[in-house]
Every structure is written in structure tokens, then in C-alpha cells.
Design a protein around this motif. Structure first.
Motif, PDB file in Angstrom:
ATOM      1  N   LEU A  55       9.892  -3.886  -2.693  1.00 13.81           N
ATOM      2  CA  LEU A  55      10.562  -2.605  -2.453  1.00 13.81           C
ATOM      3  C   LEU A  55      10.711  -2.334  -0.963  1.00 13.81           C
ATOM      4  O   LEU A  55       9.870  -2.726  -0.158  1.00 13.81           O
ATOM      5  N   ASP A  56      11.768  -1.640  -0.608  1.00 15.15           N
ATOM      6  CA  ASP A  56      11.971  -1.239   0.787  1.00 15.15           C
ATOM      7  C   ASP A  56      11.383   0.157   0.974  1.00 15.15           C
ATOM      8  O   ASP A  56      12.098   1.145   1.123  1.00 15.15           O
ATOM      9  N   LEU A  57      10.065   0.230   0.931  1.00 24.53           N
ATOM     10  CA  LEU A  57       9.394   1.526   1.082  1.00 24.53           C
ATOM     11  C   LEU A  57       9.374   1.939   2.540  1.00 24.53           C
ATOM     12  O   LEU A  57       9.081   1.144   3.428  1.00 24.53           O
ATOM     13  N   GLN A  58       9.680   3.195   2.773  1.00 28.25           N
ATOM     14  CA  GLN A  58       9.684   3.742   4.120  1.00 28.25           C
ATOM     15  C   GLN A  58       8.866   5.016   4.121  1.00 28.25           C
ATOM     16  O   GLN A  58       8.888   5.746   3.139  1.00 28.25           O
ATOM     17  N   PRO A  59       8.159   5.298   5.131  1.00 33.43           N
ATOM     18  CA  PRO A  59       7.991   4.534   6.354  1.00 33.43           C
ATOM     19  C   PRO A  59       7.099   3.317   6.132  1.00 33.43           C
ATOM     20  O   PRO A  59       6.408   3.223   5.120  1.00 33.43           O
ATOM     21  N   PRO A  60       7.104   2.388   7.074  1.00 31.62           N
ATOM     22  CA  PRO A  60       6.295   1.176   6.935  1.00 31.62           C
ATOM     23  C   PRO A  60       4.810   1.467   6.701  1.00 31.62           C
ATOM     24  O   PRO A  60       4.130   0.727   5.998  1.00 31.62           O
ATOM     25  N   GLU A  61       4.329   2.583   7.244  1.00 37.03           N
ATOM     26  CA  GLU A  61       2.918   2.946   7.054  1.00 37.03           C
ATOM     27  C   GLU A  61       2.610   3.197   5.574  1.00 37.03           C
ATOM     28  O   GLU A  61       1.516   2.892   5.103  1.00 37.03           O
ATOM     29  N   LEU A  62       3.566   3.753   4.845  1.00 33.38           N
ATOM     30  CA  LEU A  62       3.384   3.972   3.412  1.00 33.38           C
ATOM     31  C   LEU A  62       3.279   2.632   2.691  1.00 33.38           C
ATOM     32  O   LEU A  62       2.381   2.426   1.881  1.00 33.38           O
ATOM     33  N   ALA A  63       4.181   1.723   2.992  1.00 40.60           N
ATOM     34  CA  ALA A  63       4.155   0.404   2.355  1.00 40.60           C
ATOM     35  C   ALA A  63       2.840  -0.316   2.640  1.00 40.60           C
ATOM     36  O   ALA A  63       2.233  -0.899   1.727  1.00 40.60           O
ATOM     37  N   GLU A  64       2.379  -0.255   3.868  1.00 45.89           N
ATOM     38  CA  GLU A  64       1.112  -0.899   4.232  1.00 45.89           C
ATOM     39  C   GLU A  64      -0.061  -0.280   3.472  1.00 45.89           C
ATOM     40  O   GLU A  64      -0.928  -0.982   2.964  1.00 45.89           O
ATOM     41  N   TYR A  65      -0.085   1.039   3.389  1.00 42.50           N
ATOM     42  CA  TYR A  65      -1.159   1.736   2.677  1.00 42.50           C
ATOM     43  C   TYR A  65      -1.177   1.334   1.203  1.00 42.50           C
ATOM     44  O   TYR A  65      -2.226   1.041   0.643  1.00 42.50           O
ATOM     45  N   LEU A  66      -0.012   1.351   0.569  1.00 43.47           N
ATOM     46  CA  LEU A  66       0.062   1.012  -0.848  1.00 43.47           C
ATOM     47  C   LEU A  66      -0.380  -0.432  -1.107  1.00 43.47           C
ATOM     48  O   LEU A  66      -1.147  -0.695  -2.027  1.00 43.47           O
ATOM     49  N   ARG A  67       0.104  -1.365  -0.298  1.00 41.04           N
ATOM     50  CA  ARG A  67      -0.289  -2.767  -0.484  1.00 41.04           C
ATOM     51  C   ARG A  67      -1.776  -2.966  -0.268  1.00 41.04           C
ATOM     52  O   ARG A  67      -2.424  -3.753  -0.953  1.00 41.04           O
ATOM     53  N   ALA A  68      -2.355  -2.208   0.647  1.00 41.33           N
ATOM     54  CA  ALA A  68      -3.786  -2.336   0.930  1.00 41.33           C
ATOM     55  C   ALA A  68      -4.657  -1.754  -0.176  1.00 41.33           C
ATOM     56  O   ALA A  68      -5.795  -2.173  -0.363  1.00 41.33           O
ATOM     57  N   HIS A  69      -4.133  -0.780  -0.922  1.00 45.42           N
ATOM     58  CA  HIS A  69      -4.952  -0.077  -1.910  1.00 45.42           C
ATOM     59  C   HIS A  69      -4.596  -0.358  -3.363  1.00 45.42           C
ATOM     60  O   HIS A  69      -5.331   0.044  -4.254  1.00 45.42           O
ATOM     61  N   VAL A  70      -3.485  -1.025  -3.624  1.00 48.36           N
ATOM     62  CA  VAL A  70      -3.029  -1.199  -5.009  1.00 48.36           C
ATOM     63  C   VAL A  70      -4.049  -1.902  -5.895  1.00 48.36           C
ATOM     64  O   VAL A  70      -4.198  -1.550  -7.058  1.00 48.36           O
ATOM     65  N   THR A  71      -4.779  -2.835  -5.361  1.00 52.59           N
ATOM     66  CA  THR A  71      -5.753  -3.560  -6.199  1.00 52.59           C
ATOM     67  C   THR A  71      -6.936  -2.683  -6.601  1.00 52.59           C
ATOM     68  O   THR A  71      -7.583  -2.953  -7.598  1.00 52.59           O
ATOM     69  N   SER A  72      -7.195  -1.616  -5.873  1.00 52.75           N
ATOM     70  CA  SER A  72      -8.318  -0.739  -6.206  1.00 52.75           C
ATOM     71  C   SER A  72      -7.955   0.300  -7.278  1.00 52.75           C
ATOM     72  O   SER A  72      -8.821   1.032  -7.730  1.00 52.75           O
ATOM     73  N   TRP A  73      -6.681   0.351  -7.688  1.00 51.84           N
ATOM     74  CA  TRP A  73      -6.257   1.342  -8.660  1.00 51.84           C
ATOM     75  C   TRP A  73      -6.390   0.869 -10.104  1.00 51.84           C
ATOM     76  O   TRP A  73      -5.933   1.539 -11.014  1.00 51.84           O
TER      77      TRP A  73
END
Length: 75
Positions: A55-73
Motif C-alpha cells: 500500500l502507498d500509505l502516507q505519511p511514511p511515518e504511518l507506514a513505518e509504524y504499521l509495519r513495525a507493529h503489525v506482528t504484535s496485533w
């Protein structure tokens, strides 16, 4: 109000939720009847790093946060 020549900031809201049931026919509001204001259809994606990376998630900080935390959900 925006001053002439001023920079306009666009705000997008993202929500992460555990949806147990959903009936799209119960949605209502004037924005749903006006195609000129956009599409308000829910978007479902798998909670995986690869799905988020596609996905082209913006801002980049959101994309980074989601990728970093998705496995913990617990996906």
C-alpha cells in the motif's frame, strides 16, 4: 480559512479495528450519496507486513509504524 497562497494541509484518518460484523447497508450520511466527495467503502487488507508494504500509505511515518507493529496485533 486558508490565506491566499498559503499551504493547505490534508488530513487523513486511519483506524485499526477488530470488526466482528458489518452491514454496509446500514451506513448513512450525505457523503455517501455524493460521488464527488470520494469513496467511503471500507478497505480490508490482511494484517501482514507484505500486505502493508504493497500500500502507498502516507505519511511514511504511518507506514513505518504499521509495519513495525503489525506482528504484535495477533494477525
Amino acid at each position: 480559512m486558508t490565506e491566499s497562497g498559503a499551504k493547505i494541509t490534508v488530513v487523513r484518518h486511519y483506524f485499526r479495528a477488530d470488526v466482528l460484523t458489518m452491514n454496509p447497508n446500514r451506513r448513512n450520511g450525505p457523503e455517501l450519496d455524493d460521488p464527488d466527495v470520494g469513496d467511503f467503502s471500507p478497505i480490508r487488507i490482511p494484517l501482514t507486513v507484505s500486505a502493508l508494504a504493497a500500500l502507498d500509505l502516507q505519511p511514511p511515518e504511518l507506514a513505518e509504524y504499521l509495519r513495525a507493529h503489525v506482528t504484535s496485533w495477533g494477525a
